[in-house]
Scaffold this active site. Structure first.
Site, short mmCIF file in Angstrom:
data_model
loop_
_atom_site.label_atom_id
_atom_site.label_comp_id
_atom_site.label_asym_id
_atom_site.label_seq_id
_atom_site.Cartn_x
_atom_site.Cartn_y
_atom_site.Cartn_z
N TYR A 88 0.83 -1.21 0.00
CA TYR A 88 0.00 0.00 0.00
C TYR A 88 0.86 1.25 0.00
O TYR A 88 1.99 1.24 0.46
CB TYR A 88 -1.02 0.01 1.14
N TYR A 105 -3.15 -2.19 -2.46
CA TYR A 105 -3.13 -3.25 -3.48
C TYR A 105 -3.10 -4.56 -2.70
O TYR A 105 -2.04 -5.12 -2.44
CB TYR A 105 -1.90 -3.09 -4.39
N ASN A 166 -11.58 -1.05 14.74
CA ASN A 166 -10.57 -0.66 13.74
C ASN A 166 -11.09 -0.67 12.30
O ASN A 166 -10.47 -1.28 11.41
CB ASN A 166 -9.41 -1.66 13.89
N LYS A 227 -10.93 5.31 21.87
CA LYS A 227 -9.84 6.19 21.44
C LYS A 227 -10.48 7.44 20.83
O LYS A 227 -11.32 7.33 19.94
CB LYS A 227 -8.96 5.49 20.42
N GLY A 232 -7.95 12.53 23.50
CA GLY A 232 -7.45 11.57 24.50
C GLY A 232 -8.13 10.23 24.38
O GLY A 232 -8.47 9.77 23.28
N ASP A 259 -2.67 2.00 16.92
CA ASP A 259 -2.08 0.69 17.23
C ASP A 259 -1.10 0.83 18.41
O ASP A 259 -1.05 -0.03 19.30
CB ASP A 259 -1.33 0.13 16.02
O1 KDG Z 1 -3.01 1.24 11.67
C1 KDG Z 1 -2.21 1.70 10.66
C2 KDG Z 1 -2.54 0.76 9.57
O2 KDG Z 1 -3.89 0.91 9.24
C3 KDG Z 1 -1.87 0.86 8.29
O3 KDG Z 1 -0.54 1.26 8.36
C4 KDG Z 1 -2.05 -0.34 7.43
O4 KDG Z 1 -2.93 -2.25 8.47
C5 KDG Z 1 -3.12 -1.34 7.73
C6 KDG Z 1 -4.45 -1.20 7.12
O5 KDG Z 1 -5.09 -2.23 6.94
O6 KDG Z 1 -4.89 -0.11 6.81
#
Ligand code: KDG
Length: 321
Positions: A88, A105, A166, A227, A232, A259
């Site tokens: 990427y 990619y 995430n 988060k 904060g 992360d």
């Molecule tokens: O948390 C940072 C990541 O998102 C990035 O560097 C790459 O793992 C990744 C993603 O799937 O976006």
């Protein structure tokens, strides 16, 4: 503690300068992947770690495995050769200053082709905590199914399961699909981590309290970590709420900050630090990572965290060169 992480690592091509990607002509080659960033962060903070992923049988796959080996991560369960190693590109600080975009990619990558038979059940031996994020189930149906089986196996073995929602909108653009893809993992989590952007994506147009209440209804855990970026971070533990402010630093490359937070928060919390202390270490790690290029390189060890925090309270006085 013995930690198991699961996820996709990619080759990251990160422009040396900020600005539009189409005009970037100098890149640094790095390795990154959200879940691996967390596991490497925890390894630097003293936890024994194993990582499960898949890479191509190619030079880039070797680069990823040697990066993990250099961080003392157990790579013996990694599958090699089920597809290509993904790449990427990062777009730094453009068009919104301080913000980052990515161009992936990765569709059809080695890891997106994994199936449950690729997982050796011995991977769970002696594991205390398993970390997974919402990126993996979003990669492919087989990834999602394999991960569900792994969570079930971990639960049978009473391994603590940590899930960070995430969400990557490029992988889960539709809110209903996002919620249905993640709901199994949200439900099963022993510690649930999320962010303001993720809550807004799955529960749009509600206030934060309403969003948290919806999340509580979906999960068995009473420990939710939120988060909040510049604001904060917060922990909801039963009826109690704990909050600490973020640190004000210059943003060089925001990728990996969340992360780093997870790594330092979890490393602190599982070794018995209070929720407030764990939040402070998490925010400090996020601030350190945001101030330098790359996801993995700036991840702090305990000495780095203590140096950063003592500078916040005592300034130059305590820095000895
Ligand atoms: O948390 C940072 C990541 O998102 C990035 O560097 C790459 O793992 C990744 C993603 O799937 O976006």
């Amino acid at each position: 503690m013995n930690i198991l992480g699961i996820g996709e690592l990619m080759i990251q091509l990160n422009p040396v300068n900020k600005g539009p990607l189409k005009h970037a002509n100098m890149f640094e080659r790095r390795v990154a992947g959200s879940e691996a960033n967390v596991i490497i962060g925890m390894s630097r903070l003293g936890h024994n770690s194993t990582f499960f992923t898949a890479v191509g049988d190619d030079e880039l796959g070797e680069c990823i495995i040697s990066t993990l080996n250099a961080e003392r991560i157990n790579t013996s369960f990694i599958k090699v050769g089920s597809g290509f190693t993904p790449i990427y590109f990062v777009e730094r600080g453009y068009p919104v200053p301080g913000k980052t975009d990515v161009l992936y990619y990765r569709k059809g990558s080695a890891f997106s082709n994994i199936v449950s038979n690729d997982v050796d059940p011995k991977i769970f031996n002696q594991v205390d905590l398993m970390f997974v994020s919402g990126i993996t189930p979003a990669l492919s149906e087989s990834c999602c199914l394999t991960l569900k089986n792994m969570v079930e196996m971990a639960k049978e073995k009473r391994i603590k399961f940590v899930f960070d929602t995430n969400i990557r909108k490029k992988l889960l653009p539709d809110k209903d699909i996002a919620l249905s893809t993640l709901s199994f993992f949200i439900q099963a989590a022993d510690i649930l981590i999320t962010g303001m952007g993720d809550l807004e994506h799955i529960f749009p147009n509600l206030n934060l309290d309403e969003q948290i209440n919806h999340l509580r209804d979906l999960t068995i855990t009473d420990l939710i970590v939120l988060k909040m970026g510049k604001e904060g971070a917060r922990v909801y533990k039963g009826k109690e709420v704990f909050e600490t402010k973020s640190f004000n630093v210059e943003v060089v490359d925001e990728l990996g900050a969340g992360d780093a937070f997870d790594a330092a928060f979890l490393a602190s919390f599982v070794e018995g630090k209070t929720i407030e202390e764990s939040l402070i270490y998490g925010n400090a790690a996020g601030a350190i990572v945001i101030s330098a290029l790359g996801d993995i390189e700036p991840l702090p060890n305990w000495r780095d965290l203590e140096t950063f925090l003592s500078f916040q309270t005592s300034g130059e006085k305590k820095l000895i060169r």
